[in-house]
Design a protein around this motif. Sequence first.
Motif, PDB file in Angstrom:
ATOM      1  N   VAL A 115       0.869  -1.180   0.000  1.00 52.68           N
ATOM      2  CA  VAL A 115       0.000   0.000   0.000  1.00 52.68           C
ATOM      3  C   VAL A 115       0.914   1.241   0.000  1.00 52.68           C
ATOM      4  CG1 VAL A 115      -2.018  -1.117   1.035  1.00 52.68           C
ATOM      5  CG2 VAL A 115      -0.241  -0.204   2.528  1.00 52.68           C
ATOM      6  N   ASN A 116       0.376   2.398   0.349  1.00 51.29           N
ATOM      7  CA  ASN A 116       1.166   3.631   0.165  1.00 51.29           C
ATOM      8  C   ASN A 116       1.693   4.295   1.432  1.00 51.29           C
ATOM      9  OD1 ASN A 116       0.715   3.758  -2.735  1.00 51.29           O
ATOM     10  ND2 ASN A 116      -1.409   4.032  -2.119  1.00 51.29           N
ATOM     11  N   SER A 117       1.251   3.843   2.580  1.00 43.12           N
ATOM     12  CA  SER A 117       1.704   4.480   3.822  1.00 43.12           C
ATOM     13  C   SER A 117       1.495   3.512   4.975  1.00 43.12           C
ATOM     14  CB  SER A 117       0.903   5.761   4.097  1.00 43.12           C
ATOM     15  OG  SER A 117      -0.440   5.426   4.379  1.00 43.12           O
ATOM     16  N   GLY A 118       2.111   3.853   6.091  1.00 47.30           N
ATOM     17  CA  GLY A 118       1.910   3.070   7.298  1.00 47.30           C
ATOM     18  C   GLY A 118       0.459   3.130   7.754  1.00 47.30           C
ATOM     19  N   THR A 119      -0.134   4.306   7.622  1.00 46.81           N
ATOM     20  CA  THR A 119      -1.544   4.473   7.999  1.00 46.81           C
ATOM     21  C   THR A 119      -2.426   3.471   7.261  1.00 46.81           C
ATOM     22  OG1 THR A 119      -1.292   6.816   8.525  1.00 46.81           O
ATOM     23  CG2 THR A 119      -3.505   6.091   7.916  1.00 46.81           C
ATOM     24  N   GLU A 120      -2.211   3.403   5.949  1.00 49.64           N
ATOM     25  CA  GLU A 120      -3.019   2.478   5.132  1.00 49.64           C
ATOM     26  C   GLU A 120      -2.778   1.025   5.528  1.00 49.64           C
ATOM     27  OE1 GLU A 120      -3.255   2.485   0.751  1.00 49.64           O
ATOM     28  OE2 GLU A 120      -2.430   4.502   0.912  1.00 49.64           O
ATOM     29  N   ALA A 121      -1.517   0.710   5.801  1.00 51.10           N
ATOM     30  CA  ALA A 121      -1.191  -0.680   6.147  1.00 51.10           C
ATOM     31  C   ALA A 121      -1.922  -1.084   7.429  1.00 51.10           C
ATOM     32  CB  ALA A 121       0.321  -0.829   6.322  1.00 51.10           C
ATOM     33  N   VAL A 122      -1.827  -0.233   8.461  1.00 51.41           N
ATOM     34  CA  VAL A 122      -2.472  -0.526   9.744  1.00 51.41           C
ATOM     35  C   VAL A 122      -3.985  -0.624   9.587  1.00 51.41           C
ATOM     36  CG1 VAL A 122      -3.022   0.482  11.995  1.00 51.41           C
ATOM     37  CG2 VAL A 122      -0.656   0.473  11.190  1.00 51.41           C
ATOM     38  N   GLU A 241       4.780  -2.688  12.785  1.00 52.48           N
ATOM     39  CA  GLU A 241       6.255  -2.605  12.690  1.00 52.48           C
ATOM     40  C   GLU A 241       6.662  -1.521  11.693  1.00 52.48           C
ATOM     41  OE1 GLU A 241       8.903  -5.035  13.816  1.00 52.48           O
ATOM     42  OE2 GLU A 241       7.792  -6.908  14.140  1.00 52.48           O
ATOM     43  N   VAL A 242       5.812  -0.501  11.568  1.00 47.91           N
ATOM     44  CA  VAL A 242       6.100   0.570  10.613  1.00 47.91           C
ATOM     45  C   VAL A 242       7.433   1.248  10.950  1.00 47.91           C
ATOM     46  CG1 VAL A 242       5.292   2.842   9.802  1.00 47.91           C
ATOM     47  CG2 VAL A 242       3.698   0.923   9.927  1.00 47.91           C
ATOM     48  N   ILE A 243       7.700   1.465  12.244  1.00 44.89           N
ATOM     49  CA  ILE A 243       8.988   2.046  12.631  1.00 44.89           C
ATOM     50  C   ILE A 243      10.063   0.977  12.816  1.00 44.89           C
ATOM     51  CG2 ILE A 243      10.256   3.092  14.584  1.00 44.89           C
ATOM     52  CD1 ILE A 243       8.250   5.098  14.931  1.00 44.89           C
ATOM     53  N   THR A 244       9.680  -0.166  13.388  1.00 48.27           N
ATOM     54  CA  THR A 244      10.702  -1.088  13.883  1.00 48.27           C
ATOM     55  C   THR A 244      11.299  -2.016  12.820  1.00 48.27           C
ATOM     56  OG1 THR A 244       8.849  -2.453  14.627  1.00 48.27           O
ATOM     57  CG2 THR A 244       9.958  -1.117  16.277  1.00 48.27           C
ATOM     58  N   ALA A 245      10.556  -2.313  11.748  1.00 49.93           N
ATOM     59  CA  ALA A 245      11.089  -3.261  10.768  1.00 49.93           C
ATOM     60  C   ALA A 245      12.358  -2.701  10.130  1.00 49.93           C
ATOM     61  CB  ALA A 245      10.045  -3.568   9.702  1.00 49.93           C
ATOM     62  N   PHE A 246      13.399  -3.476  10.144  1.00 54.80           N
ATOM     63  CA  PHE A 246      14.730  -3.154   9.582  1.00 54.80           C
ATOM     64  C   PHE A 246      15.434  -2.016  10.315  1.00 54.80           C
ATOM     65  CE2 PHE A 246      12.235  -5.199   6.292  1.00 54.80           C
ATOM     66  CZ  PHE A 246      13.063  -6.258   5.962  1.00 54.80           C
ATOM     67  N   ARG A 247      14.924  -1.601  11.460  1.00 55.04           N
ATOM     68  CA  ARG A 247      15.580  -0.533  12.221  1.00 55.04           C
ATOM     69  C   ARG A 247      16.732  -1.088  13.067  1.00 55.04           C
ATOM     70  NH1 ARG A 247      17.995   3.746  12.634  1.00 55.04           N
ATOM     71  NH2 ARG A 247      16.434   4.566  11.207  1.00 55.04           N
ATOM     72  N   PHE A 248      16.545  -2.265  13.684  1.00 49.63           N
ATOM     73  CA  PHE A 248      17.551  -2.764  14.630  1.00 49.63           C
ATOM     74  C   PHE A 248      18.482  -3.803  14.015  1.00 49.63           C
ATOM     75  CE2 PHE A 248      13.409  -2.238  16.892  1.00 49.63           C
ATOM     76  CZ  PHE A 248      13.670  -0.953  17.327  1.00 49.63           C
ATOM     77  N   LYS A 266       4.966 -14.635  17.762  1.00 48.59           N
ATOM     78  CA  LYS A 266       4.634 -14.511  16.330  1.00 48.59           C
ATOM     79  C   LYS A 266       3.251 -13.874  16.147  1.00 48.59           C
ATOM     80  CE  LYS A 266       4.140 -17.536  12.411  1.00 48.59           C
ATOM     81  NZ  LYS A 266       3.917 -18.901  12.028  1.00 48.59           N
ATOM     82  N   PRO A 267       3.163 -12.797  15.379  1.00 47.58           N
ATOM     83  CA  PRO A 267       1.853 -12.155  15.166  1.00 47.58           C
ATOM     84  C   PRO A 267       1.085 -12.835  14.034  1.00 47.58           C
ATOM     85  CG  PRO A 267       3.528 -10.962  13.973  1.00 47.58           C
ATOM     86  CD  PRO A 267       4.238 -12.100  14.669  1.00 47.58           C
ATOM     87  N   ASP A 268      -0.200 -12.510  13.936  1.00 49.93           N
ATOM     88  CA  ASP A 268      -1.004 -13.019  12.820  1.00 49.93           C
ATOM     89  C   ASP A 268      -0.893 -12.100  11.612  1.00 49.93           C
ATOM     90  OD1 ASP A 268      -2.352 -15.279  14.251  1.00 49.93           O
ATOM     91  OD2 ASP A 268      -2.881 -13.602  15.566  1.00 49.93           O
ATOM     92  N   LEU A 269      -0.801 -10.799  11.889  1.00 44.47           N
ATOM     93  CA  LEU A 269      -0.664  -9.819  10.802  1.00 44.47           C
ATOM     94  C   LEU A 269       0.412  -8.809  11.197  1.00 44.47           C
ATOM     95  CD1 LEU A 269      -4.456  -9.174  10.133  1.00 44.47           C
ATOM     96  CD2 LEU A 269      -2.852  -9.994   8.394  1.00 44.47           C
ATOM     97  N   THR A 270       1.104  -8.295  10.205  1.00 43.17           N
ATOM     98  CA  THR A 270       2.144  -7.290  10.460  1.00 43.17           C
ATOM     99  C   THR A 270       1.940  -6.122   9.499  1.00 43.17           C
ATOM    100  OG1 THR A 270       3.734  -8.985  11.132  1.00 43.17           O
ATOM    101  CG2 THR A 270       4.645  -6.866  10.452  1.00 43.17           C
ATOM    102  N   ALA A 271       2.054  -4.905  10.039  1.00 50.61           N
ATOM    103  CA  ALA A 271       1.987  -3.704   9.187  1.00 50.61           C
ATOM    104  C   ALA A 271       3.387  -3.117   9.076  1.00 50.61           C
ATOM    105  CB  ALA A 271       1.038  -2.679   9.801  1.00 50.61           C
ATOM    106  N   LEU A 272       3.752  -2.746   7.851  1.00 54.17           N
ATOM    107  CA  LEU A 272       5.089  -2.198   7.589  1.00 54.17           C
ATOM    108  C   LEU A 272       4.979  -0.863   6.861  1.00 54.17           C
ATOM    109  CD1 LEU A 272       6.680  -5.469   6.101  1.00 54.17           C
ATOM    110  CD2 LEU A 272       6.955  -4.628   8.428  1.00 54.17           C
ATOM    111  N   GLY A 273       6.088  -0.127   6.837  1.00 55.73           N
ATOM    112  CA  GLY A 273       6.154   1.143   6.093  1.00 55.73           C
ATOM    113  C   GLY A 273       7.566   1.684   6.200  1.00 55.73           C
ATOM    114  N   ALA A 284       3.035  -1.704   3.701  1.00 56.84           N
ATOM    115  CA  ALA A 284       2.767  -3.091   3.317  1.00 56.84           C
ATOM    116  C   ALA A 284       2.157  -3.786   4.516  1.00 56.84           C
ATOM    117  CB  ALA A 284       4.048  -3.807   2.902  1.00 56.84           C
ATOM    118  N   TYR A 285       1.376  -4.808   4.236  1.00 53.37           N
ATOM    119  CA  TYR A 285       0.914  -5.637   5.341  1.00 53.37           C
ATOM    120  C   TYR A 285       0.957  -7.082   4.886  1.00 53.37           C
ATOM    121  CZ  TYR A 285      -3.657  -5.715   2.979  1.00 53.37           C
ATOM    122  OH  TYR A 285      -4.667  -5.872   2.067  1.00 53.37           O
TER     123      TYR A 285
END
Length: 437
Positions: A115-122, A241-248, A266-273, A284-285
Amino acid sequence: MNRKQSEVLYEEALQHIVGGVNSPSRSFKAVGGGAPVFMKKAEGAYFWDVDGNRYVDYLAAYGPIITGHAHPHVTKAITEAAANGTLYGTPTELEIQLAVMLKEAIPSMDKVRFVNSGTEAVMTTIRVARAYTGRNKIIKFAGCYHGHSDLVLVAAGSGPSTLGIPDSAGIPTSIAHEVITVPFNDTTGLQEALEKWGDDVAAVMIEPIVGNFGMVMPKPGFLEDVCRLTHEYGALVIYDEVITAFRFHYGSAQTYAGLDNHDAIKPDLTALGKIIGGGLPIGAYGGSKEIMEKVAPLGPAYQAGTMAGNPASISAGIACLEVLQDPKVYEEMNRLTVKLTDGLAESAKRHGVPLTINRIRGSFSTHFCDHPVTNYDEAQDTDGEAFAAFFRAMLNRGVNLAPSKFEAWFLTTAHTEADIDFTLEAAEASFKEISGK
Ligand code: PMP
């Protein structure tokens, strides 16, 4: 430092753009008001403003710019993509490439949608969870930010077992009543909320490592409790995980070595951005095949996007992740961040300024208070006036931070030892200035 031209542009912007800014977080309202700095150019770890001043940047555009501004590999990918056409409205091979990279790094996602933003993913993960469970309510945690869609802009009621109240005008109370907010790191609060509302809860939404009231780790066992309790009540766990994915590290919070029991969290769904778009708009989700098959065109949960998966954003994302695939880049960001936070702590102490630093690898937060920060209540004790004074003192010495007392500092692969030394010198002078000594 002369910032005349920024003031002129701000006056002009105010006449045409609401509040003079295109996101409220860019305004200086929270740090005493006045003109925000209008930047003109960014390269590596630096910004130059319209008056020609240089700043070492720790905002990193609120997270995405982990490879530094205008990283040559990312810029080349964007230029090449643009030359081939910026938007197709058809599938492209590039989208498969980025989806595979995300799946390999975050194994809880069998299927991905861009998708186009973290907002949309969530926003969409909530719809999918509702479609999958046939329930309406969601539980979220106080102080976690999940974008600006209606359901997640809801604050806590007066206790963990009361329904939410809108955090923004324009959100119907009926929507806020579908949301329950509980304190972060509080298993009992979550349990009470689930006992009361559990059979109606579609999902529990959480930042597994918080990035929005400072950087805050879950207490040992907390994410295990969140997953176990949520599943006991037949609801889904959504990790934002919009902030945390690939941060650490090359992966997400759910695969981060500091949270050892990966299967149990382990989560069922993950939101990314953010980082996954390398500085261009993206979200993305993803989740298990069974859950994601609820999404159109396979299932009844509708979600679409004219710009989704556009070649420029996807190419920038692939290039950014390619840079991050070298583990040395994370080690170096970590090393420099330790030096920076150690130096800041010493400097604050020397000048008698209470400062709590929460560091997680190449990111950290600075709360102007004298106790640990593990939840939103504790974060709120941070002294906003002291932060505002420090923020301005640093800005005047060429260091750019987010104009918010809660926002993290982000290192990038472009920061050098010399940048850290420069920042520590600025901090020493700034702490001295604000302590009035
Ligand atoms: N979730 C989290 C955890 C975020 O930090 C943010 C933005 N700061 C969002 C969602 C919203 O992302 P965007 O601004 O791309 O809509």
